[in-house]
Structures are given as C-alpha cells and as structure tokens.
Scaffold this motif. Sequence first.
Motif, mmCIF file in Angstrom:
data_model
loop_
_atom_site.group_PDB
_atom_site.id
_atom_site.type_symbol
_atom_site.label_atom_id
_atom_site.label_comp_id
_atom_site.label_asym_id
_atom_site.label_seq_id
_atom_site.Cartn_x
_atom_site.Cartn_y
_atom_site.Cartn_z
ATOM 1 N N LEU A 56 0.828 -1.210 0.000
ATOM 2 C CA LEU A 56 0.000 0.000 0.000
ATOM 3 C C LEU A 56 0.857 1.253 0.000
ATOM 4 O O LEU A 56 0.621 2.177 -0.782
ATOM 5 N N PRO A 116 -3.743 6.387 1.111
ATOM 6 C CA PRO A 116 -4.086 5.089 1.702
ATOM 7 C C PRO A 116 -5.426 5.183 2.427
ATOM 8 O O PRO A 116 -5.713 6.179 3.093
ATOM 9 N N PHE A 133 -5.822 -4.422 0.859
ATOM 10 C CA PHE A 133 -5.583 -3.001 1.064
ATOM 11 C C PHE A 133 -6.452 -2.199 0.103
ATOM 12 O O PHE A 133 -6.895 -2.699 -0.928
ATOM 13 N N LEU A 137 -6.871 1.813 -1.710
ATOM 14 C CA LEU A 137 -6.301 3.135 -1.931
ATOM 15 C C LEU A 137 -7.222 3.988 -2.798
ATOM 16 O O LEU A 137 -8.073 3.468 -3.511
#
Length: 95
Positions: free
Chosen positions: A62, A73, A81, A83
């Motif tokens: 990330l 993020p 993850f 974003l």
Amino acid sequence: MLTSKQRAALRAMANTIEPILYVGKAGLTQNILTQADEALTARELIKGSVQQNAPVSAKEALEALCSAAKAEPVSVSGRKFVLYRRNEKEPVIKM
C-alpha cells in the motif's frame, strides 16, 4: 489528505468491491504499478490483495503504490488493502 470521516466513508464503499490488484511472488512490478495508476484514473477507489507467497506485506504494498501513484491510503486489513486517488477531470466519488 483525507479526514477520518472521508476515510471511513471510503472504507465503507470499499466493502462491496472486489480486489482488482494482486501482488504475487514477483512483488511490486512495473506492470502492477501501471495497472494501479490506470485503475485509479478510471475508478478512484481500488482494492488490492497480497498473495501468501509475496515478498511484501499488504502495508508495504500500500505504501509503495501510494507513493508511486500519488494516491491516499484508505485501509489495510489482513492481506487486503484499499487506496484512493481523486480524478481531477471527472470525479466519480463525491466528497
């Protein structure tokens, strides 16, 4: 920079989407960076997953993707993850 309320709203939106980036045993390749950049331009909010045999953790992936794609993020949870990068020309997500 995202506020905590914005980050929470983005995290809620990300619950319904499937991962489109997969970091495998080759790690963060130029191909993955290009895919992330193109996906962020089209969607603004993307989810990724780090496979078990990858040489990087989800947090490391990330951070690297955010710095390479100039993104923010949103969250890291286990091997997944999220974003975000706002599309200045045609915003999809209204903040």
